[in-house]
Design a protein around this motif. Structure first.
Motif, PDB file in Angstrom:
ATOM      1  N   UNK A  16      84.462 -54.314 -82.024  1.00 16.73           N
ATOM      2  CA  UNK A  16      85.481 -53.497 -81.369  1.00 16.73           C
ATOM      3  C   UNK A  16      85.314 -52.041 -81.762  1.00 16.73           C
ATOM      4  N   UNK A  17      85.090 -51.857 -83.068  1.00 19.50           N
ATOM      5  CA  UNK A  17      84.890 -50.503 -83.585  1.00 19.50           C
ATOM      6  C   UNK A  17      83.691 -49.828 -82.912  1.00 19.50           C
ATOM      7  N   UNK A  20      84.377 -49.102 -79.258  1.00 11.45           N
ATOM      8  CA  UNK A  20      85.263 -47.950 -79.055  1.00 11.45           C
ATOM      9  C   UNK A  20      84.530 -46.644 -79.366  1.00 11.45           C
ATOM     10  N   UNK A  21      83.712 -46.667 -80.421  1.00  6.41           N
ATOM     11  CA  UNK A  21      82.953 -45.457 -80.762  1.00  6.41           C
ATOM     12  C   UNK A  21      81.958 -45.110 -79.661  1.00  6.41           C
ATOM     13  N   UNK A  23      82.291 -45.903 -76.570  1.00  8.98           N
ATOM     14  CA  UNK A  23      83.095 -45.395 -75.456  1.00  8.98           C
ATOM     15  C   UNK A  23      83.443 -43.926 -75.676  1.00  8.98           C
ATOM     16  N   UNK A  24      83.821 -43.604 -76.896  1.00  8.14           N
ATOM     17  CA  UNK A  24      84.157 -42.215 -77.229  1.00  8.14           C
ATOM     18  C   UNK A  24      82.951 -41.313 -77.006  1.00  8.14           C
ATOM     19  N   UNK A  25      81.840 -41.819 -77.466  1.00  9.44           N
ATOM     20  CA  UNK A  25      80.630 -41.009 -77.355  1.00  9.44           C
ATOM     21  C   UNK A  25      80.284 -40.761 -75.889  1.00  9.44           C
ATOM     22  N   UNK A  27      82.347 -40.783 -73.469  1.00  8.50           N
ATOM     23  CA  UNK A  27      83.333 -39.830 -72.953  1.00  8.50           C
ATOM     24  C   UNK A  27      82.938 -38.412 -73.309  1.00  8.50           C
ATOM     25  N   UNK A  28      82.538 -38.230 -74.564  1.00  9.43           N
ATOM     26  CA  UNK A  28      82.137 -36.889 -75.009  1.00  9.43           C
ATOM     27  C   UNK A  28      80.992 -36.375 -74.154  1.00  9.43           C
ATOM     28  N   UNK A  29      79.961 -37.210 -74.045  1.00 12.27           N
ATOM     29  CA  UNK A  29      78.756 -36.749 -73.365  1.00 12.27           C
ATOM     30  C   UNK A  29      78.998 -36.549 -71.877  1.00 12.27           C
ATOM     31  N   UNK A  31      81.911 -35.889 -70.356  1.00 14.27           N
ATOM     32  CA  UNK A  31      82.984 -34.987 -69.939  1.00 14.27           C
ATOM     33  C   UNK A  31      82.875 -33.585 -70.499  1.00 14.27           C
ATOM     34  N   UNK A  32      82.088 -33.414 -71.529  1.00 17.12           N
ATOM     35  CA  UNK A  32      82.006 -32.082 -72.113  1.00 17.12           C
ATOM     36  C   UNK A  32      80.639 -31.493 -71.823  1.00 17.12           C
ATOM     37  N   UNK A  35      78.509 -30.487 -74.978  1.00 13.92           N
ATOM     38  CA  UNK A  35      77.890 -31.590 -75.707  1.00 13.92           C
ATOM     39  C   UNK A  35      76.857 -32.311 -74.850  1.00 13.92           C
TER      40      UNK A  35
END
Lengths: 280, 168
Positions: A16-17, A20-21, A23-25, A27-29, A31-32, A35
């Protein structure tokens, strides 16, 4: 399958961890812009570095082939370059080339272009060497001209080179010449001082000469074509009661001589043989 | 149970609002901003499962991200501390207590609680700042900013703890 489920359940927190990480990554790549650009450029850099490395290694393996092909190319280009250079120099000097070609057809002789590879002008008995020899059909006694005027006579030949006795040489026996438009012969010799001037002797006084008159080859020679320029009258005086003493400014600047033409008469040998036979 | 969940959601919303409306506007010395919102994760009681902590952490970070326009950065850092928080809690927290433990100066003791929040905060901040910078070329400046903000965040959390306990 059961084991897999058990395994997944056992490490569900970790998965899960990680999920989620990730997924975060993403999202970062995604949407920003900043980055994303950095991520893409650094991944490009890694890919590029790997490709670069493999290319470097490949280059070493190909080195022999590349060298060989380069050497071949070099050789071909050098040959072409030399040929073109020769042609260029030839055409640049010789604006009357086509005209002379035409004449040579009528007159039964042809020109062979040669390069002056050595010219000694410091001595009295001047001589120079051209890069055409017996293999090219050059024979002793042939005339050598430049597009501007008469140069000299071939004095010696070897396989691929010939020595030429220029008219500016005290060793030269002199060539027969005449004032343009006249038939009376004179003898052109060089007294060994200035490369620009030669003396024309034995021109009878009864011929009217003017400063600047052109001195040309006589038609009785089997070495030079008739009426080929030698130079112009620089100054003249009476030597004695019968002859002029004419100083001729030579048409050819021997200091700047680089390309010459060897004149090849078609029946050169036959003529030579006949002259020899007659003189015996 | 429902009561607890509502309370938790409420504190979640309050912390997010405080963070985005108030704390994000603080630029002490030009660059120091406290990231108090992680207090939500740090304060989750031991009864909350590891998975739930992770989900809370991810949602919290994502919510802050949505408001800050830095989608993913906070989520990544907060998910990380949500993952390690239970281990830190069992390490720094009281060993002999089998009841639900909510981390605080009262339950942990000041020294242990300070270490607990200090470790988690600095990890969160380092990850967050380096993800935000996304480069190691400004390593020292990013490190300096992260440490300054960590100190500030810790001070805010401690003062929050102090006021809570004085009120009781």
């Amino acid at each position: 399958m059961r084991t897999l489920i058990l395994f997944l359940l056992k490490f569900r927190t970790l998965f899960l961890f990680l999920g989620l990480e990730l997924l975060s990554f993403l999202l970062i790549v995604n949407n920003n812009q900043f980055q994303r650009n950095r991520f893409l450029s650094s991944s490009n850099r890694i890919v590029g570095t790997v490709y670069n490395l493999s290319d470097k290694v490949n280059r070493y393996f190909n080195l022999n082939e590349v060298n060989e092909s380069l050497a071949q190319e070099n050789e071909a280009l050098n040959t072409e370059l030399a040929q073109l250079r020769e042609q260029l120099a030839f055409y640049r000097q010789d604006t009357s080339y086509m005209g002379r070609k035409q004449t040579s057809v009528e007159k039964n002789y042809s020109f062979m272009t040669a390069k002056v590879i050595y010219f000694s002008t410091v001595r009295q008995k001047n001589t120079f060497t051209i890069n055409k020899g017996e293999a090219d059909g050059v024979k002793r006694g042939m005339g050598v001209i430049s597009p501007k005027g008469v140069v000299g006579i071939v004095s010696n030949t070897s396989g691929h080179f010939s020595s030429v006795m220029p008219i500016v040489s005290t060793a030269s026996g002199g060539i027969s010449a005449t004032v343009k438009g006249k038939t009376q012969l004179g003898k052109l010799t060089w007294k060994g001082s200035n490369l620009r001037y030669a003396q024309l002797e034995e021109v009878p006084l009864y011929i009217p000469v003017v400063l600047g008159d052109t001195i040309v080859t006589s038609g009785y020679s089997d070495v030079f074509p008739e009426g080929y320029p030698i130079g112009t009258i620089d100054k003249f005086s009476k030597r004695n009661d019968d002859f002029y003493d004419i100083q001729v400014e030579l048409a050819v600047d021997f200091d700047k001589l680089s390309y010459v033409d060897v004149i090849e008469f078609k029946n050169f040998e036959e003529r030579e043989a006949l002259v020899e036979k007659t003189e015996k | 149970m429902i009561d607890v969940t509502i309370k938790r959601i409420l504190s979640f919303v309050v912390l997010v609002l405080v963070q985005i409306l108030l704390l994000n506007n603080i630029k002490f010395l030009g660059f120091i901003t406290p990231y108090l919102y992680i207090y939500f994760i740090l304060s989750l009681p031991s009864s909350v499962s590891k998975e739930m902590t992770l989900v809370w952490g991810f949602l919290l970070g994502l919510t802050i991200d949505i408001f800050c326009g830095s989608l993913g950065c906070n989520a990544l850092a907060t998910t990380l501390i949500a993952y390690i928080k239970p281990y830190f809690q069992s390490f720094f927290g009281p060993k002999d207590d089998y009841d639900e433990v909510k981390p605080s100066t009262a339950t942990f003791g000041f020294e242990m609680y300070l270490q607990y929040i200090a470790f988690l905060t600095i990890i969160h901040h380092l990850v967050f700042f380096f993800i935000e910078a996304f480069t190691l070329s400004q390593f020292w400046s990013v490190l300096f900013r992260a440490i300054c903000c960590t100190i500030f965040t810790i001070l805010v959390i401690l003062s929050l703890q102090y006021f809570k306990h004085r009120r009781r």
